[in-house]
Design a protein around this motif. Structure first.
Motif, short mmCIF file in Angstrom:
data_model
loop_
_atom_site.label_atom_id
_atom_site.label_comp_id
_atom_site.label_asym_id
_atom_site.label_seq_id
_atom_site.Cartn_x
_atom_site.Cartn_y
_atom_site.Cartn_z
N CYS A 15 0.86 -1.18 0.00
CA CYS A 15 0.00 0.00 0.00
C CYS A 15 0.90 1.23 0.00
O CYS A 15 1.72 1.41 0.90
N GLU A 35 -5.16 2.03 11.01
CA GLU A 35 -6.19 1.43 11.88
C GLU A 35 -7.02 0.41 11.10
O GLU A 35 -7.38 -0.64 11.64
N ASN A 36 -7.33 0.71 9.85
CA ASN A 36 -8.08 -0.24 9.03
C ASN A 36 -7.30 -1.53 8.82
O ASN A 36 -7.86 -2.62 8.90
N PHE A 37 -6.01 -1.41 8.53
CA PHE A 37 -5.18 -2.61 8.37
C PHE A 37 -5.11 -3.39 9.68
O PHE A 37 -5.20 -4.61 9.69
N ARG A 38 -4.94 -2.69 10.79
CA ARG A 38 -4.83 -3.36 12.09
C ARG A 38 -6.11 -4.08 12.48
O ARG A 38 -6.06 -5.09 13.17
N SER A 39 -7.25 -3.57 12.06
CA SER A 39 -8.52 -4.20 12.42
C SER A 39 -8.90 -5.34 11.49
O SER A 39 -9.84 -6.07 11.76
N ASP A 40 -8.16 -5.51 10.41
CA ASP A 40 -8.43 -6.58 9.45
C ASP A 40 -7.64 -7.82 9.87
O ASP A 40 -6.41 -7.87 9.72
N ASP A 41 -8.34 -8.83 10.38
CA ASP A 41 -7.68 -10.04 10.88
C ASP A 41 -6.89 -10.78 9.81
O ASP A 41 -5.97 -11.53 10.12
N SER A 42 -7.24 -10.58 8.55
CA SER A 42 -6.53 -11.29 7.49
C SER A 42 -5.27 -10.56 7.04
O SER A 42 -4.54 -11.05 6.19
N CYS A 43 -5.00 -9.42 7.62
CA CYS A 43 -3.89 -8.58 7.17
C CYS A 43 -2.52 -9.13 7.55
O CYS A 43 -1.60 -9.09 6.76
#
Length: 177
Positions: A15, A35-43
């Motif tokens: 990204c 924050e969006n990446f951190r909240s995405d469990d598949s990240c």
């Protein structure tokens, strides 16, 4: 970096957002993105790479989220240069047609953000700098990131000549402590 990841590390998400020239707008957008990446469990794990002003932002995020970051000829005191551009019509460094004007409030915001980056640094960093950088004084980065991993090369320029040879080692640094 993108080409290396596509070829050799296809599971790593790349990204590279366009960063606003306005400090508070940039800060908000980058924090929201992270924050969006951190909240995405598949990240999976997150590592940061930033060059020039992107190096400042990578440091800002690394300090606030305790993330590893590789910094390429990073800007360490960007507010110092901003006053000379206040009120001028400017164009983004990376190209583009959208013009912008910095205000004294933007300079104040950048000073505040810089002040939040106190030593000792809490993140894990690898500084990559070239002495031939015509835009920034590599010695400021060497001093700022003292105690962290550093690779400082003779010659080169602000674009960091030969960067591709560091892509795989950067991935190893970011994701294999």
């Amino acid at each position: 970096m993108r080409d290396c990841l596509i070829a050799d590390y296809p599971r790593i998400i790349f990204c590279a957002p366009q960063i606003s020239p306005y400090p508070e707008t940039a800060r908000q957008a980058l924090v929201s993105l992270l924050e969006n990446f951190r909240s995405d469990d598949s990240c999976g794990p997150i590592g940061l790479v930033g060059s020039s002003m992107g190096g400042f932002w990578a440091t800002y995020l690394a300090e606030h989220y305790r993330l590893p970051a590789a910094l390429v000829n990073p800007a360490v005191n960007p507010a110092r240069r901003m006053p000379e551009y206040v009120g001028q019509t400017l164009r983004p460094y990376g190209g583009g047609t959208e013009e912008y004007r910095l205000t004294p409030a933007d300079v104040d915001t950048m000073h505040r953000l810089e002040a939040g980056l106190q030593h000792p640094l809490r993140g894990r960093y690898w500084l990559l700098a070239q002495r031939g950088d015509e835009t920034l004084d590599y010695r400021e980065a060497v001093d700022f990131y003292r105690g962290q991993r550093q690779t400082v090369e003779d010659g080169g320029d602000h674009g960091f000549q030969g960067f591709a040879r560091y892509c795989k080692p950067i991935v190893e640094f970011l994701f294999n402590p």
